[in-house]
Write an enzyme that holds these catalytic residues in place. Structure first.
Site: not given
Ligand code: AHR
Length: 523
Positions: A204, A327
């Site tokens: 991110e 994710e």
């Molecule tokens: O999964 C939780 C968080 O969500 C992670 O650390 C981040 O990459 C995302 O914003």
């Protein structure tokens, strides 16, 4: 007759599918919901890594949830809980991403090697500002993936680290010569190089990973990857950290401007019932309004992947770069009384439906989506397992992953849904049926079915072109309530049940209960 098709939406397959949906519609009565599968037109392989997991140094996701240390009274192997490992093995975890997430861009790998009692203690500033004692480091992580029989996906620190630090970690993990770093790894107990399947450069980067622009990130990426070297058999696939939600600009910019090796571009999208980060919605005890809004929001994944894949198809027509949703999952308000930084939430039947809808979407882009990682494996967000001291329970999401195991490395097959009804509530509508078909590695034909309607069964005629079906055999996951979930007092309140349907007069009809996920083999 209304036709909704689920097909392979990346590159070359779309033409095949369009032809199929026009040609192969069998004759069904006007209002019958029907699914037609063309078992002769093999699509792409559904990479098993689509079923990947994510374990971050966050809350009790690693510490307590999985790692208790070798001296714990909780039975463990090399510090990893035997009960949790045993359950995860049964769901065939193919891949684990570690150490973050946002945590990755504050993680310095040297903190996590050598004698555990001498490792530095830091504060986990992203997640609850609790002590991070670095008990789980590189060697412990590889113990975990070895115990699971999974591959390793290591996320490097671009945000607060450097090209040098990442290059040295790579050498430490993969060096097979007599360099000082490879010898240090040997001194720390690992003779042979570790097998790193994937290595990501940052996480991110547009947010917690450094608040960068795509242009700045790409320059840093090119610089870093120029120095990421490993002996050929140990060279991992390299993943660039991409965009999120409706934004396609990162995928577009990165795929045009990365000049070094790139095997995948990552993407993140979380499902919130309300779509509002300051009041996301409850994990349990919600109404039908948030049942449908959650499913509607999760179905947005389809358009997001489609739009990003369109950029990749243009910029990378040879399909070398995978689109990796590393994710995804539901994100609710935390359970009352828990640390808000720990992201601990219950998981209900709704989460299993969310998971299955996403699997069916990922399958339909299997030509381009070759890895995804649900967030996260234990005790965090849409978890597979929840733990409380020495107890553990399997969530409905766990059961969805376990039911879909036959789809790992299966060959996707084109499928058409005709007369798919709309399920509506409070002015919101979504398709009632989601489905996916594939030829498993065992040669059997598998079909997954989801009924998104919490109030009504749906009867579906199944047809496989050129084949006579006699039965569907497998399992169903459903419950009386939308938020049915397991608790430590009742750990088996919701679990899969066997499911069979038999053809009558040469016609196979499957009755899918309300709010259910089904995986069957067609015989
Ligand atoms: O999964 C939780 C968080 O969500 C992670 O650390 C981040 O990459 C995302 O914003």
């Amino acid at each position: 007759m209304q036709i909704l098709k689920t097909s392979f939406k990346a590159g070359v397959f779309s033409a095949v599918v369009l032809a199929f949906s026009a040609m192969a519609m069998p004759a069904h009565a006007a209002n019958e919901v029907s699914i037609s599968i063309d078992a002769k037109k093999a699509g792409p392989v559904i990479n098993k890594n689509i079923y990947g997991q994510f374990a971050e140094h966050l809350g009790t996701g690693i510490y307590e949830g999985m790692w208790v240390g070798p001296d714990s009274p909780i039975p463990n192997t090399k510090g990893w809980r035997n009960d949790v490992i045993g359950a995860l093995k049964k769901m065939h975890v193919p891949l684990v991403r570690w150490p973050g997430g946002c945590f990755a861009d504050e993680y310095h790998w040297r903190d996590g090697i050598g004698a555990r009692e001498s490792r530095p203690v830091k504060m986990n500033t992203n997640w609850g500002n609790v002590e991070e004692r670095n008990a789980v480091g590189t060697h412990e992580f590889f113990d975990l993936v070895d115990l699971l029989g999974a591959d390793a996906y290591v996320n490097g620190n671009l945000g607060s680290g450097s090209a040098q630090e990442m290059a040295e970690w790579m050498e430490y993990m993969t060096g097979d010569g007599k360099s000082t770093l490879a010898e240090l790894r040997r001194k720390n107990g690992r003779d042979k190089p570790f097998k790193v399947a994937f290595f990501a450069v940052g996480n991110e980067a547009w947010g917690c990973g450094g608040n960068m622009t795509a242009e700045y990130y790409t320059n840093l990426y090119n610089q870093t990857v120029s120095f990421l070297k490993a002996p050929k058999p140990y060279m991992p696939k390299i993943i660039a950290s991409g965009g999120h939600d409706d934004d396609t600009t990162w995928t577009d910019y990165l795929s045009k401007n990365i000049r070094t090796r790139v095997d995948g571009i990552s993407f993140h999208y979380y499902t919130l019932p309300t779509g509002n980060w300051s009041k996301k919605g409850l994990a349990i005890g919600f109404g039908e309004d948030q049942w449908i809004s959650t499913l509607k929001n999760t179905l947005r994944m389809d358009t997001m992947i489609k739009n990003n894949v369109a950029k990749l198809d243009k910029n990378d027509p040879k399909n070398k770069i995978s689109f990796d949703v590393d994710e995804w999952g539901t994100w609710y308000d935390v359970e009352p009384g828990t640390n808000p930084g720990f992201l601990y939430q219950q998981s209900s039947l709704r989460d299993a439906v969310v998971a299955a809808l996403n699997f069916n979407i990922f399958h339909s882009y299997a030509g381009r989506v070759r890895m995804t990682n649900i967030a996260q494996m234990v005790n965090v967000l849409q978890a597979m397992i929840l733990t409380e001291k020495d107890k553990m329970l399997l969530t409905p999401t766990y059961h969805a992953f376990e039911m879909y195991v036959p789809f790992q490395n299966a060959t996707a097959l084109p499928l058409t849904i005709a007369n798919n009804p709309e399920y509506s509530f409070g002015g919101t509508s979504i398709p009632e049926v989601s489905a996916s078909a594939a030829r498993g590695q065992d040669g059997k034909l598998y079909l997954s079915l989801v009924n998104t309607n919490p109030n009504k069964d749906v009867s579906i005629d199944i047809d496989v072109a050129g084949e006579k079906l006699t039965a569907a055999k497998g399992r169903v996951l459903t419950a009386k309530t939308m938020d049915a979930h397991n608790t430590f007092a009742q750990p088996q309140a919701i679990q899969p049940a066997s499911f069979n349907a038999t053809a009558k007069a040469g016609k196979l009809t499957v009755n899918v209960p309300a709010k259910a996920v089904i995986v069957v083999s067609l015989e």
